[in-house]
Write a protein that holds these residues in place. Structure first.
Motif, PDB file in Angstrom:
ATOM      1  N   TYR A  84       0.792  -1.255   0.183  1.00 40.21           N
ATOM      2  CA  TYR A  84       0.011  -0.169   0.149  1.00 40.21           C
ATOM      3  C   TYR A  84       0.830   1.272  -0.171  1.00 40.21           C
ATOM      4  CZ  TYR A  84      -4.190  -2.562   0.717  1.00 40.21           C
ATOM      5  OH  TYR A  84      -5.438  -3.468   0.546  1.00 40.21           O
ATOM      6  N   VAL A  85       1.994   1.051   0.863  1.00 34.98           N
ATOM      7  CA  VAL A  85       3.049   2.366   0.581  1.00 34.98           C
ATOM      8  C   VAL A  85       3.229   2.631  -0.862  1.00 34.98           C
ATOM      9  CG1 VAL A  85       5.349   3.236   1.158  1.00 34.98           C
ATOM     10  CG2 VAL A  85       3.851   2.141   2.909  1.00 34.98           C
ATOM     11  N   ASP A  86       3.784   1.448  -1.637  1.00 39.13           N
ATOM     12  CA  ASP A  86       4.128   1.699  -2.991  1.00 39.13           C
ATOM     13  C   ASP A  86       3.171   2.222  -3.775  1.00 39.13           C
ATOM     14  OD1 ASP A  86       6.739   0.500  -2.425  1.00 39.13           O
ATOM     15  OD2 ASP A  86       6.238  -1.439  -2.998  1.00 39.13           O
ATOM     16  N   GLU A  87       1.755   1.871  -3.661  1.00 37.71           N
ATOM     17  CA  GLU A  87       0.679   2.301  -4.432  1.00 37.71           C
ATOM     18  C   GLU A  87       0.614   3.772  -4.406  1.00 37.71           C
ATOM     19  OE1 GLU A  87      -4.170   1.534  -4.375  1.00 37.71           O
ATOM     20  OE2 GLU A  87      -3.109  -0.147  -3.681  1.00 37.71           O
ATOM     21  N   LEU A  88       0.793   4.197  -2.909  1.00 33.96           N
ATOM     22  CA  LEU A  88       0.461   5.682  -2.976  1.00 33.96           C
ATOM     23  C   LEU A  88       1.849   6.445  -3.542  1.00 33.96           C
ATOM     24  CD1 LEU A  88      -0.665   6.016   0.833  1.00 33.96           C
ATOM     25  CD2 LEU A  88      -1.839   6.431  -1.220  1.00 33.96           C
ATOM     26  N   LEU A  89       2.843   5.862  -3.520  1.00 33.73           N
ATOM     27  CA  LEU A  89       4.015   6.392  -4.160  1.00 33.73           C
ATOM     28  C   LEU A  89       3.995   6.441  -5.606  1.00 33.73           C
ATOM     29  CD1 LEU A  89       7.089   4.836  -2.361  1.00 33.73           C
ATOM     30  CD2 LEU A  89       6.388   7.294  -2.438  1.00 33.73           C
ATOM     31  N   GLU A  90       3.281   5.365  -6.327  1.00 29.89           N
ATOM     32  CA  GLU A  90       3.187   5.329  -7.699  1.00 29.89           C
ATOM     33  C   GLU A  90       2.067   6.287  -8.101  1.00 29.89           C
ATOM     34  OE1 GLU A  90       2.146   1.080  -8.439  1.00 29.89           O
ATOM     35  OE2 GLU A  90       3.901   0.461  -7.619  1.00 29.89           O
ATOM     36  N   LYS A  91       0.965   6.629  -7.255  1.00 27.29           N
ATOM     37  CA  LYS A  91       0.101   7.646  -7.544  1.00 27.29           C
ATOM     38  C   LYS A  91       0.361   8.889  -7.291  1.00 27.29           C
ATOM     39  CE  LYS A  91      -4.027   4.307  -6.730  1.00 27.29           C
ATOM     40  NZ  LYS A  91      -5.332   4.110  -5.852  1.00 27.29           N
ATOM     41  N   ILE A 137       9.251   8.084   3.913  1.00 32.07           N
ATOM     42  CA  ILE A 137       8.080   8.153   3.086  1.00 32.07           C
ATOM     43  C   ILE A 137       7.017   8.906   3.749  1.00 32.07           C
ATOM     44  CG2 ILE A 137       6.207   6.951   1.715  1.00 32.07           C
ATOM     45  CD1 ILE A 137       8.919   6.208   0.868  1.00 32.07           C
ATOM     46  N   ARG A 138       6.790  10.050   3.126  1.00 32.90           N
ATOM     47  CA  ARG A 138       5.908  10.992   3.972  1.00 32.90           C
ATOM     48  C   ARG A 138       4.395  11.065   2.992  1.00 32.90           C
ATOM     49  NH1 ARG A 138       7.139  14.520   7.677  1.00 32.90           N
ATOM     50  NH2 ARG A 138       9.146  14.860   8.218  1.00 32.90           N
ATOM     51  N   PHE A 139       3.222  11.205   3.391  1.00 36.43           N
ATOM     52  CA  PHE A 139       2.183  11.268   2.968  1.00 36.43           C
ATOM     53  C   PHE A 139       1.854  12.581   2.186  1.00 36.43           C
ATOM     54  CE2 PHE A 139      -2.456  12.284   3.057  1.00 36.43           C
ATOM     55  CZ  PHE A 139      -2.903  11.185   2.028  1.00 36.43           C
ATOM     56  N   LYS A 140       1.221  12.684   1.160  1.00 35.25           N
ATOM     57  CA  LYS A 140       1.303  13.863   0.600  1.00 35.25           C
ATOM     58  C   LYS A 140      -0.036  14.595   0.844  1.00 35.25           C
ATOM     59  CE  LYS A 140       3.087  14.847  -3.496  1.00 35.25           C
ATOM     60  NZ  LYS A 140       3.570  14.574  -5.084  1.00 35.25           N
ATOM     61  N   ALA A 141      -0.303  15.389   1.607  1.00 34.44           N
ATOM     62  CA  ALA A 141      -1.526  15.882   2.212  1.00 34.44           C
ATOM     63  C   ALA A 141      -2.031  16.935   1.177  1.00 34.44           C
ATOM     64  CB  ALA A 141      -1.463  16.380   3.645  1.00 34.44           C
ATOM     65  N   PRO A 142      -3.413  17.279   1.474  1.00 39.30           N
ATOM     66  CA  PRO A 142      -3.572  18.460   0.763  1.00 39.30           C
ATOM     67  C   PRO A 142      -2.826  19.729   1.256  1.00 39.30           C
ATOM     68  CG  PRO A 142      -5.501  17.144   1.377  1.00 39.30           C
ATOM     69  CD  PRO A 142      -4.338  16.616   2.010  1.00 39.30           C
ATOM     70  N   LEU A 143      -2.759  20.676   0.206  1.00 39.27           N
ATOM     71  CA  LEU A 143      -1.939  21.929   0.749  1.00 39.27           C
ATOM     72  C   LEU A 143      -2.905  22.826   1.568  1.00 39.27           C
ATOM     73  CD1 LEU A 143       0.160  22.588  -2.671  1.00 39.27           C
ATOM     74  CD2 LEU A 143       1.000  21.797  -0.623  1.00 39.27           C
ATOM     75  N   ASN A 144      -4.021  22.722   1.512  1.00 41.46           N
ATOM     76  CA  ASN A 144      -4.735  23.697   2.303  1.00 41.46           C
ATOM     77  C   ASN A 144      -6.272  23.154   2.393  1.00 41.46           C
ATOM     78  OD1 ASN A 144      -6.385  24.290  -0.120  1.00 41.46           O
ATOM     79  ND2 ASN A 144      -4.479  25.658  -0.613  1.00 41.46           N
TER      80      ASN A 144
END
Length: 458
Positions: A84-91, A137-144
């Motif tokens: 699942y970590v790899d899936e988020l990286l790929e997306k 690995i960091r999650f890419k959260a919304p910017l605002n």
């Protein structure tokens, strides 16, 4: 189907706050004919303790809260989490962050000192290259924007997106973090409702973002306020925040403990006593109190005595033997003994002490009691009493009462205080205790004679 869970970390014992959380989840699942799952969150390999896991399972077995299906261990699922970590990286919904530990430490210290930090936590958010150094690995959260949680206990709770919301989901060692794996597990285990302590509230928004990133349904959350002590402060070991199994060692019945915990933050009018079936029938997490509950040890003892009094004596005898090495299962006066002792102890441990005081002959006598009740002719009266009873059939408390009050005392021109307190002293070394007639019946004529003779010859 309603599916709930309890997910302890095996880094320490299961305390009563955790057991209450588990109980609420258990009740809601059982009420809805759903499933109550147990998950051991043991991804912190350095802090995990095998004995802690065993203690958690032991506590659940003791209180009778059986879980459904097999226990899930997160340590068995690292390959699943990596996928699942790899899936988020790929997306493009996660990224490799190369910030050093020193940089992050300086950043935290600046924040704590309320100073401006020059570090941008999102520095590598759009970095396309590769560096020959460790990374997380960091999650890419919304910017605002903001997140809105409709919590079942707290109502609507809003969170404003912050730069720090680009949180770590996998460490440099590859081990995933709590806020990531808990979402994966809850989704795969089909959780519909999550009832947990409100110390997890801040984590919930991070978890909501992960649910959204995968396009998964978000479970209904209920964040339960903590249990406070009677002064309104955080519950400590001194107040009762100890290993659940310590309550067993102190002689509390599991039914009493669960009844007590259910009432810490949930109620059904003024009702105090609930069987498990009643709790299942009446419980609804929508009725959990939004204010912290207060631990009341006296209430727990009161409940425990209630359950002790309503437990068959045969079962009480089994528990006393198993937990306190008091072997009275074959005592010919078992019913009389336990009926008397149930009024003298609020816990099995207190009952064990009273029983020992009854069944074990005294080796010394209370000096104040002796001085007050043992007079010049007392031993002579005691000897007369032994002679008086030697040919009588004495089995029940009524037999002893009648012989004392209706025969021996009037026939010898005595007053009750001339013989009854001295008899008590002979039996257990003091004038306090259970009803004298019951005491004599429990010990039986041979033991009564033996103890009186020992006192006379002392």
């Amino acid at each position: 189907m309603v599916i709930t869970r309890f997910a302890p970390s095996p880094t320490g014992y299961l305390h009563i706050g955790g057991l209450r959380t588990a109980l609420f989840n258990y009740l809601w699942a059982r009420k809805n004919n759903g499933k109550f799952r147990l998950r051991i969150e043991d991804t912190d390999l350095e802090r995990n303790k095998e004995e802690a896991t065993s203690a958690i399972l032991e506590a659940f077995t003791w209180v009778g809260m059986n879980w459904d299906d097999e226990v899930v261990y997160q340590s068995d699922r690292f390959d699943k989490y990596k996928k699942y970590v790899d899936e988020l990286l790929e997306k493009g919904l996660a990224y490799k962050c190369y910030l050093t530990a020193e940089e992050l430490k300086a950043h935290r210290e600046a924040i704590q000192a309320k100073k401006e930090s020059n570090l941008d936590i999102r520095k590598y958010r759009d970095f396309d290259g590769e560096l020959d150094k460790d990374y997380v690995i960091r999650f890419k959260a919304p910017l605002n924007g903001e997140l809105v949680l409709e919590d079942g206990v707290k109502g609507e709770v809003t969170h404003q997106i912050q730069p720090n919301d680009d949180f770590v989901i996998a460490r440099s060692s590859g081990v995933p973090t709590y806020n990531f794996v808990v979402v994966i597990d809850d989704h795969e285990m089909g959780m519909t409702e999550i009832i947990r302590g409100d110390d997890h509230l801040s984590n919930t928004f991070k978890q909501m973002m992960i649910y959204q990133a995968f396009g998964w349904d978000i479970p209904k959350f209920y964040h339960v306020p903590m249990i406070h002590n009677e002064k309104g402060k955080k519950l400590s070991k001194r107040d009762g925040a100890v290993n659940v199994m310590e309550y067993k060692k102190e002689g509390f019945l599991p039914e009493a403990l669960l009844n007590f915990l259910a009432r810490l933050g949930w109620s059904n009018g003024d009702q105090e006593i609930f069987s498990m079936d009643e709790m299942i029938e009446l419980f609804n997490p929508d009725n959990i109190n939004s204010a912290p509950s207060r631990y009341n040890y006296e209430k727990l003892c009161w409940l425990n005595q209630h359950y002790i009094k309503n437990t068959p004596n045969k079962k009480i005898a089994q528990l006393l033997k198993e937990d306190f090495d008091i072997d009275i299962e074959n005592h010919d006066k078992l019913e009389i003994l336990l009926d008397e002792v149930k009024d003298r102890g609020q816990t099995l441990k207190e009952m064990a002490d009273v029983i020992n005081n009854i069944l074990i002959a005294p080796t010394e006598y209370n000096e104040k009691a002796v001085k007050k009740f043992i007079k010049e002719n007392t031993k002579e009266n005691l000897a007369k009493f032994l002679e008086f009873i030697k040919d009588k059939e004495l089995h029940l408390p009524t037999d002893w009462h009648d012989v004392l009050m209706d025969e021996f005392i009037p026939q010898n021109g005595l007053k009750p205080k001339d013989i009854m307190p001295p008899l008590r002293i002979c039996m257990n070394g003091d004038t306090k205790g259970i009803d004298l007639s019951a005491l004599l019946a429990i010990l039986g004529k041979d033991e009564v004679i033996k103890r009186v003779e020992t006192f006379i010859n002392a």
